[in-house]
Design a protein around this motif. Structure first.
Motif, mmCIF file in Angstrom:
data_model
loop_
_atom_site.group_PDB
_atom_site.id
_atom_site.type_symbol
_atom_site.label_atom_id
_atom_site.label_comp_id
_atom_site.label_asym_id
_atom_site.label_seq_id
_atom_site.Cartn_x
_atom_site.Cartn_y
_atom_site.Cartn_z
ATOM 1 N N ARG A 154 0.855 -1.190 0.000
ATOM 2 C CA ARG A 154 0.000 0.000 0.000
ATOM 3 C C ARG A 154 0.889 1.239 0.000
ATOM 4 N N THR A 155 1.374 1.579 -1.187
ATOM 5 C CA THR A 155 2.329 2.687 -1.302
ATOM 6 C C THR A 155 1.842 3.702 -2.330
ATOM 7 N N LYS A 156 0.576 4.020 -2.294
ATOM 8 C CA LYS A 156 0.002 4.965 -3.244
ATOM 9 C C LYS A 156 0.719 6.315 -3.164
ATOM 10 N N GLU A 184 -5.189 5.348 5.415
ATOM 11 C CA GLU A 184 -4.260 5.863 6.409
ATOM 12 C C GLU A 184 -2.886 6.117 5.792
ATOM 13 N N THR A 185 -2.178 7.074 6.371
ATOM 14 C CA THR A 185 -0.807 7.358 5.958
ATOM 15 C C THR A 185 0.088 7.354 7.200
ATOM 16 N N LYS A 209 3.875 6.902 -3.596
ATOM 17 C CA LYS A 209 5.289 6.830 -3.251
ATOM 18 C C LYS A 209 6.141 6.619 -4.509
ATOM 19 N N TYR A 234 3.645 6.041 9.473
ATOM 20 C CA TYR A 234 4.261 4.781 9.875
ATOM 21 C C TYR A 234 3.866 4.402 11.296
ATOM 22 N N ARG A 250 -1.292 -0.222 8.119
ATOM 23 C CA ARG A 250 -2.204 0.902 7.884
ATOM 24 C C ARG A 250 -3.557 0.391 7.421
#
Length: 242
Positions: A89-91, A163-164, A93, A166, A159
């Protein structure tokens, strides 16, 4: 000789990475040139390892033992190339093209050495399946893959959708070390090297360690610097030791 030179290069890379943190994931920063989508970068840089071994496997008459080694490699890189990038889930990035390019070079050399050996120089027999290194290597490969997959699942689902930021990963081997996913990969390729019992596989293991050990150190340091409540008893990679 090629394997020795390439392994020596891995050692030099390991030393360099003690002073330079590779800009990926949470460590991405400006100054490393153009960037592309993180997911696209994963696919592009892992694809050579899959395609090169697949080519040698399909174009050569490998023994059953060598075929098993090729299929284990292909199995791993199908996951890394075609499954893992769509799980993360790295939208939004990004990944520097410099990292993608260096990974492509790394993967081409390592897959080329291993694939060429299995296609042209292997001398395995059916008796190879009854040797101690096969049983121990197979157990480590399966266990390492399991460790890696469970740890990745925990990291990916830290997440909730939307959510964003860490969080501190918990559960499974995260109770003991910061990077059980990387530990799993090291165990997996140690198992592969034992099964293969050849120079190219050992060279690849050395390169894997040269890349993953500095990454684990960087992740552990980042966790400790980012979260004041980070568990002090949690080690970097080896439970209770380091």
């Amino acid at each position: 000789m090629i394997c020795i030179i390439w392994a020596a290069t891995a050692v030099a890379s390991f030393i360099l990475l003690q002073f330079v943190t590779a800009p990926y994931g949470r460590h991405v920063k400006k100054g490393w040139g153009p960037q592309i989508s993180n997911k696209l970068g994963w696919i592009i840089m892992e694809a050579p390892s899959l395609l090169i071994i697949l080519y040698f496997y399909l174009s050569s008459d490998q023994s059953p033992y060598a075929s098993l080694l090729s299929l284990l490699w292909i199995f791993h890189y199908i996951n890394r190339t075609l499954i893992y990038p769509f799980r993360i889930r790295t939208k939004g990035k990004k990944m520097p093209l410099a990292i993608v390019g260096s990974a492509i070079f790394f993967n081409c050399i390592n897959a080329g050495l291993n694939g060429y050996f299995l296609a042209n120089f292997e001398s395995y027999t059916l008796a190879s399946f009854s040797q101690w290194n096969f049983y121990l290597g197979a157990a480590l490969f399966v266990f390492g893959f399991f460790m890696n997959q469970v740890s990745d699942h925990i990291l990916i689902h830290l997440r909730k959708p939307g959510e964003t930021g860490y969080k501190i990963p918990v559960g499974f081997l995260f109770k003991y070390v910061s990077c059980p996913n990387l530990l799993g990969e090291l165990v997996q390729w140690t198992g592969f090297a034992l099964i293969a019992w050849n120079y190219p596989a050992v060279t690849f293991l050395i390169w894997t360690a040269a890349n993953l050990l500095p990454r684990a150190i960087g992740h552990h340091r980042w966790y400790k610097n980012t979260f004041k409540e980070y568990p002090k008893s949690r080690k970097i990679l080896i439970p209770g030791l380091w």
